[in-house]
Design an enzyme around this catalytic site. Structure first.
Site, PDB file in Angstrom:
ATOM      1  N   ASP A  28      -3.410  -0.482  -2.471  1.00  0.00           N
ATOM      2  CA  ASP A  28      -2.083  -0.770  -1.883  1.00  0.00           C
ATOM      3  C   ASP A  28      -2.119  -0.889  -0.513  1.00  0.00           C
ATOM      4  O   ASP A  28      -1.929   0.180   0.078  1.00  0.00           O
ATOM      5  CB  ASP A  28      -0.925  -0.030  -2.523  1.00  0.00           C
ATOM      6  CG  ASP A  28       0.241  -0.456  -2.415  1.00  0.00           C
ATOM      7  OD1 ASP A  28       0.572  -1.489  -1.473  1.00  0.00           O
ATOM      8  OD2 ASP A  28       1.476  -0.139  -2.833  1.00  0.00           O
TER       9      ASP A  28
ATOM     10  N   HIS B 117       3.596   1.821   4.328  1.00  0.00           N
ATOM     11  CA  HIS B 117       2.994   3.023   4.118  1.00  0.00           C
ATOM     12  C   HIS B 117       2.085   3.464   5.250  1.00  0.00           C
ATOM     13  O   HIS B 117       1.527   4.168   5.153  1.00  0.00           O
ATOM     14  CB  HIS B 117       2.184   3.138   2.684  1.00  0.00           C
ATOM     15  CG  HIS B 117       2.869   2.772   1.457  1.00  0.00           C
ATOM     16  ND1 HIS B 117       4.096   3.614   1.167  1.00  0.00           N
ATOM     17  CD2 HIS B 117       2.899   1.412   0.688  1.00  0.00           C
ATOM     18  CE1 HIS B 117       4.584   2.571   0.049  1.00  0.00           C
ATOM     19  NE2 HIS B 117       3.923   1.819  -0.307  1.00  0.00           N
TER      20      HIS B 117
ATOM     21  N   ILE C 220       6.293   5.690   4.234  1.00  0.00           N
ATOM     22  CA  ILE C 220       6.681   6.412   3.265  1.00  0.00           C
ATOM     23  C   ILE C 220       5.480   6.372   2.445  1.00  0.00           C
ATOM     24  O   ILE C 220       4.560   5.647   2.480  1.00  0.00           O
ATOM     25  CB  ILE C 220       7.950   5.899   2.148  1.00  0.00           C
ATOM     26  CG1 ILE C 220       7.590   4.532   1.785  1.00  0.00           C
ATOM     27  CG2 ILE C 220       9.265   5.852   3.065  1.00  0.00           C
ATOM     28  CD1 ILE C 220       8.595   4.156   1.134  1.00  0.00           C
TER      29      ILE C 220
ATOM     30  N   GLY D  88       4.680   5.009  -3.841  1.00  0.00           N
ATOM     31  CA  GLY D  88       5.291   5.502  -5.143  1.00  0.00           C
ATOM     32  C   GLY D  88       4.177   6.002  -6.093  1.00  0.00           C
ATOM     33  O   GLY D  88       4.293   6.925  -6.850  1.00  0.00           O
TER      34      GLY D  88
END
Length: 287
Positions: free
Chosen positions: A191, A196, A211, A214
């Protein structure tokens, strides 16, 4: 452009080939923090191929979430800046192998309209099979929250009811630390979303800094169950499901609250420093 509901629901791909080796298995384990303590022999079994000790490499069950990274039923026109993971639910038909050649079949399981200012939920299902035998390895149900794509006129109801955790005090709580650079390592498992890694992109998306993925948090919750109720045995996992409720920032400590009832482990996760719950309705089914 608004989501074209009938067209999206008809999307599917079948028999897309993928493969992995012990390198990808170990990289994923490092990405979710395994091996942070270099003397923790139980965790080293997930990040060390064991040439000297002759102990076989173990595979974190949630490696399944990246083993066919990019598998998709087809393109869906979404506002990518506003897209985040919503839920993940993986059923393990067999333990994840250290090396494999597989195929992936992907379909759209559902698209739900939360409203023009409230976004949409897109559910995709991917079935991963051993390429030689055709036997199922895992079934992955992934839900994406497209915060900028509501109001397309699709169904508003029909999503599965979330798992309810017990109302009693947790049977056990564990703290799991994350590193400031953890998202930069985890992204090497597939990803590469700049949300991110790129501070400017993260700011445009409404976050103070990049962040944690997830799906990295998802893997961390798997670690929590592994180290508590599964005795670091990845073959014990039959299912692992979560609903994401808030992002984690790299460097924060995640506290998992766990409840065990028979072979079902319920859990939630929170960041005490910000008084925010980051994972809700967690459910692991063990053998």
């Amino acid at each position: 452009m608004p989501i074209k509901y009938p067209e999206v629901m008809s999307l599917k791909t079948e028999g897309v080939p993928y493969a992995w080796s012990d390198r990808e298995v170990m990289l994923y384990a490092l990405g979710i923090g395994m091996g942070n303590d270099p003397l923790n022999e139980k965790e080293l079994l997930f990040v060390n191929e064991g040439y000297f000790t002759k102990k076989p490499l173990k595979v974190v069950p949630t490696f399944a979430s990246v083993c066919t990274w990019g598998a998709s039923p087809g393109p869906i026109d979404l506002n990518r800046v506003m897209v985040v993971d919503a839920e993940r639910d993986i059923i393990f038909h067999q333990p994840m192998p250290v090396t494999a050649k597989v195929t992936a079949d992907s379909t759209v399981a559902g698209v739900f309209d939360k409203g023009k200012e409230k976004g949409a939920v897109v559910q995709r299902q991917t079935v991963v099979k051993d390429a030689a035998s055709g036997e199922k390895l895992v079934t992955i149900l992934s839900s994406t929250f497209a915060r900028g794509d509501g109001g397309f006129g699709g169904p508003t109801e029909g999503q599965p009811e979330p798992h309810q955790v017990p109302t009693r005090a947790p049977d056990l709580s564990v703290d799991i630390t994350t590193r400031p650079d953890q998202a930069l390592l985890y992204r090497l498992s597939g990803d590469r979303n700049p949300l991110h890694s790129d501070p400017e992109f993260a700011s445009r998306a409404g976050f103070k800094m990049p962040i944690l993925h997830g799906m990295c948090t998802y893997g961390i919750t798997c670690r929590g169950v592994l180290q508590t109720y599964a005795d670091y045995d990845p073959t014990a996992f039959r299912r692992h499901a979560v609903r994401f409720s808030s992002p984690v920032y790299p460097g924060e400590t995640i506290t998992m609250d766990l409840w065990k009832d028979g072979n079902v482990v319920s859990f939630e996760a929170r960041v005490k420093a910000r008084n925010v719950t980051v994972v809700k309705n967690g459910r692991t089914e063990l053998a």
